[in-house]
Design a protein around this motif. Structure first.
Motif, PDB file in Angstrom:
ATOM      1  N   MET A 196      -4.089 -69.476  29.395  1.00 20.64           N
ATOM      2  CA  MET A 196      -5.456 -69.031  29.715  1.00 20.64           C
ATOM      3  C   MET A 196      -5.472 -68.109  30.920  1.00 20.64           C
ATOM      4  SD  MET A 196      -8.066 -72.065  28.843  1.00 20.64           S
ATOM      5  CE  MET A 196      -9.468 -70.988  29.041  1.00 20.64           C
ATOM      6  N   MET A 197      -4.524 -68.308  31.857  1.00 25.58           N
ATOM      7  CA  MET A 197      -4.444 -67.368  32.982  1.00 25.58           C
ATOM      8  C   MET A 197      -4.122 -65.962  32.483  1.00 25.58           C
ATOM      9  SD  MET A 197      -5.462 -68.231  35.814  1.00 25.58           S
ATOM     10  CE  MET A 197      -5.001 -66.709  36.672  1.00 25.58           C
TER      11      MET A 197
ATOM     12  N   MET B  91       0.751 -76.083  36.424  1.00 32.31           N
ATOM     13  CA  MET B  91      -0.366 -76.009  35.482  1.00 32.31           C
ATOM     14  C   MET B  91       0.156 -76.312  34.069  1.00 32.31           C
ATOM     15  SD  MET B  91      -2.193 -72.647  37.127  1.00 32.31           S
ATOM     16  CE  MET B  91      -3.495 -72.405  35.948  1.00 32.31           C
ATOM     17  N   THR B  92      -0.739 -76.711  33.189  1.00 31.45           N
ATOM     18  CA  THR B  92      -0.298 -77.010  31.823  1.00 31.45           C
ATOM     19  C   THR B  92       0.043 -75.718  31.084  1.00 31.45           C
ATOM     20  OG1 THR B  92      -2.527 -76.850  30.916  1.00 31.45           O
ATOM     21  CG2 THR B  92      -1.831 -79.030  31.676  1.00 31.45           C
TER      22      THR B  92
ATOM     23  N   ASP C  95      -3.136 -73.964  30.220  1.00 34.18           N
ATOM     24  CA  ASP C  95      -3.753 -73.279  31.355  1.00 34.18           C
ATOM     25  C   ASP C  95      -2.977 -72.020  31.736  1.00 34.18           C
ATOM     26  OD1 ASP C  95      -5.873 -74.950  31.524  1.00 34.18           O
ATOM     27  OD2 ASP C  95      -5.276 -75.958  33.379  1.00 34.18           O
TER      28      ASP C  95
END
Lengths: 240, 292
Positions: free
Chosen positions: A101-102, A94-95, A98
């Motif tokens: 954001m998790m 994932m970036t 991201d």
């Protein structure tokens, strides 16, 4: 002063193998508590038990005085107990963005995720530069920064940090400890497990030494004598 | 000759679209649970038979029966999940045995209710053909299924990339323990992935009933095809699955056009083996990343 976290005569382990033997310790709110000890002392198991990843068979885990022993891991996270795990455990495919954001996944953290992300990006300009990059391509130090940033996105009441300097180059280790010192100065409640004893003691308000699943020393950070600590450290190791 | 080839490519493209809707559901469940749901094709079949029952028993246009099918297939999918989640030991092999068995039960339930006959829609609109660019022919149902499938897959792709729950699906498939430490309840996300797989399966079932033919033994054929496409694409990304599915669709279609319809399945298999031989981790290899 109140304690953010109290561990009371905790026993925990993996199936038939018990690792922690009546461990008791406290983490004061707004302070940095450090656990040192040799490999196999049960430090990581203790953090995993606090998160509910390892079942506690006896004793209690209290957050702000409330028992959390029966809670599921994800509910403890939503409750503000956050772990930045050993080996960083970022989401490699994932970036960077991201991944952060998790960290804001717990429902209580979603409302402020933009503000928190701006704060993390401000603290780690390198992550801001690499926000669109796939996290698996980050260097070890950058990945550790991402893991810390992701943990901060979870708005921790208590932040458990497991071996943040492991496997990093000395200059990067300096940087990680500067960040930890800054978080301490900002009043974050930290429970830090670290093998790099001398570095960890410099940011410790309170120090515990663990040996073979037990707490063998509890001392205020400014009173710890490094030589005596090392003597204890190795004395128990040879005795065991 | 050129026209024939173009037509074969076009038909293959359309077939690939519906193969992909089946495969994405399988890949999604594999991503979150590391389990191959061998009953996935039977869920597609179940949806197709709900459409058939609606049309023949109740005289309802198949499209109107989609909500009912969603409930039935969603329930079946949830039951598969409920049983799967009870497996504690040797999950890889036991989950294969369990879902294979559930697939057999579903196939035979369908067989005993609706017999082994081959069915397709009796609604003429679906079977009417349209002509594109003066040369390419397709049934209305095929085009509708292709466009609808693309929209649905784009929706799932968007959801995986831009929603909290979708991001949690990717996190869970990337690192389960780390996702739990982000406050993700794995069971909630797993059941969600089963329900989305059911949504895709329902759509695919209606596409098959209206655009092709259905019979009870079709279920495991679809499962195998979806599995091949997922592995071919490299276990993951939705665009990758779509490309893999279109490749299979096109090579099958070319085989039917120029060789023989009986070699259709063989051609897909050979393509699959050649790709795995050249690139063992699939076309878009190594990636366990959903949605990339």
């Amino acid at each position: 002063m109140t304690n953010a976290l109290d561990i009371l005569t905790l026993r925990a382990g993996y199936g038939a193998i018990n690792v922690l033997w009546d461990v008791s310790l406290s983490v004061e709110t707004g302070k940095t508590t450090v656990i040192v000890g040799p490999n196999g002392a049960g430090k990581t198991t203790l953090l995993r038990a606090i998160m509910g990843l390892v079942p506690a068979t006896a004793g209690d885990i209290r957050v702000d005085g409330q028992s959390r022993k029966a809670m599921k891991t994800w509910d403890r996270v939503a409750d503000g107990v956050v772990m930045i795990p050993e080996g960083r455990m970022i989401f490699p495919d994932m970036t960077v963005e991201d991944n952060l954001m998790m960290g804001a996944f717990p429902p209580g953290c979603r409302r402020d995720w933009k503000r928190n992300k701006a704060m993390v990006m401000d603290m780690f300009p390198r992550l801001a530069e690499r926000r669109g990059q796939i996290a698996g391509t980050l260097s070890g130090g950058e990945a550790q920064m991402l893991a810390i940033g992701r943990g901060l996105m979870e708005q921790p009441r208590v932040c458990l940090i497991d071996e943040p300097s492991l496997g990093l180059a000395p200059v990067v280790v300096d940087e990680i400890f500067r960040i930890l010192a800054r978080l301490r100065a900002e009043g974050l409640t930290i429970l830090l497990v670290e093998q790099n004893t001398s570095r960890a003691l410099k940011i410790a308000d309170h120090v515990y030494l663990m040996q073979s699943g037990k707490v063998v020393l509890s001392e205020r950070g400014d009173r710890v004598d490094l030589e005596r600590l090392h003597a204890l450290y190795f004395a128990h190791e040879t005795a065991a | 000759m050129l026209e024939l080839t173009l037509q074969a490519l076009f038909s293959g493209l359309l077939a690939g679209g519906y193969y992909a809707t089946v495969a994405v559901g399988l890949a999604l469940v594999f991503g979150t649970m590391r389990v191959i749901n061998l009953a996935h094709g039977e869920l597609v079949l179940l949806a197709a038979y709900v459409a058939y029952a609606a049309e023949t028993n109740y005289g309802v246009n198949p499209v109107m029966a989609i909500p009912v099918a969603l409930v039935i297939v969603g329930t079946a999918s949830a039951i598969v999940y409920a049983l799967l989640s009870r497996i504690n030991q040797d999950r890889e092999i036991n989950s294969l045995i369990l879902t294979f068995g559930l697939g057999i039960i579903l196939t035979n339930a369908i067989l005993s209710i609706w017999a082994a006959d081959i069915h397709s829609t009796s609604d003429p609109w679906f079977q009417d053909s349209m002509v594109i660019a003066d040369t390419l022919f397709a049934m209305n149902a095929e085009v509708a299924a292709f466009i609808g499938g693309l929209v649905l897959m784009a929706g799932v792709w968007w959801w995986l990339n831009h929603s909290w729950q979708g991001r949690a699906v990717r996190a869970l498939s990337s690192n389960r323990a780390a996702a739990t430490l982000m406050g993700v309840n794995p069971r909630k996300i797993e059941i969600l992935s089963f329900l989305i797989a059911a949504l895709l399966a329902t759509f695919a079932g209606f596409a098959i009933y209206t655009g092709k033919t259905v019979f009870p033994a079709l279920g495991h054929v679809l499962t195998v095809k979806a599995f091949i496409i997922t592995v071919l694409a490299g276990m993951g990304s939705i665009p990758g699955v779509l490309i893999g599915a279109i490749m299979i669709g096109v090579i099958e279609s070319l085989t039917v056009t120029y060789l023989s319809a009986s070699l259709q399945e063989l051609a897909g298999m050979i393509l699959f083996l050649v790709v795995l031989f050249v690139s063992p981790s699939g076309l878009f290899g190594g990636g366990r990343a959903l949605a990339r």
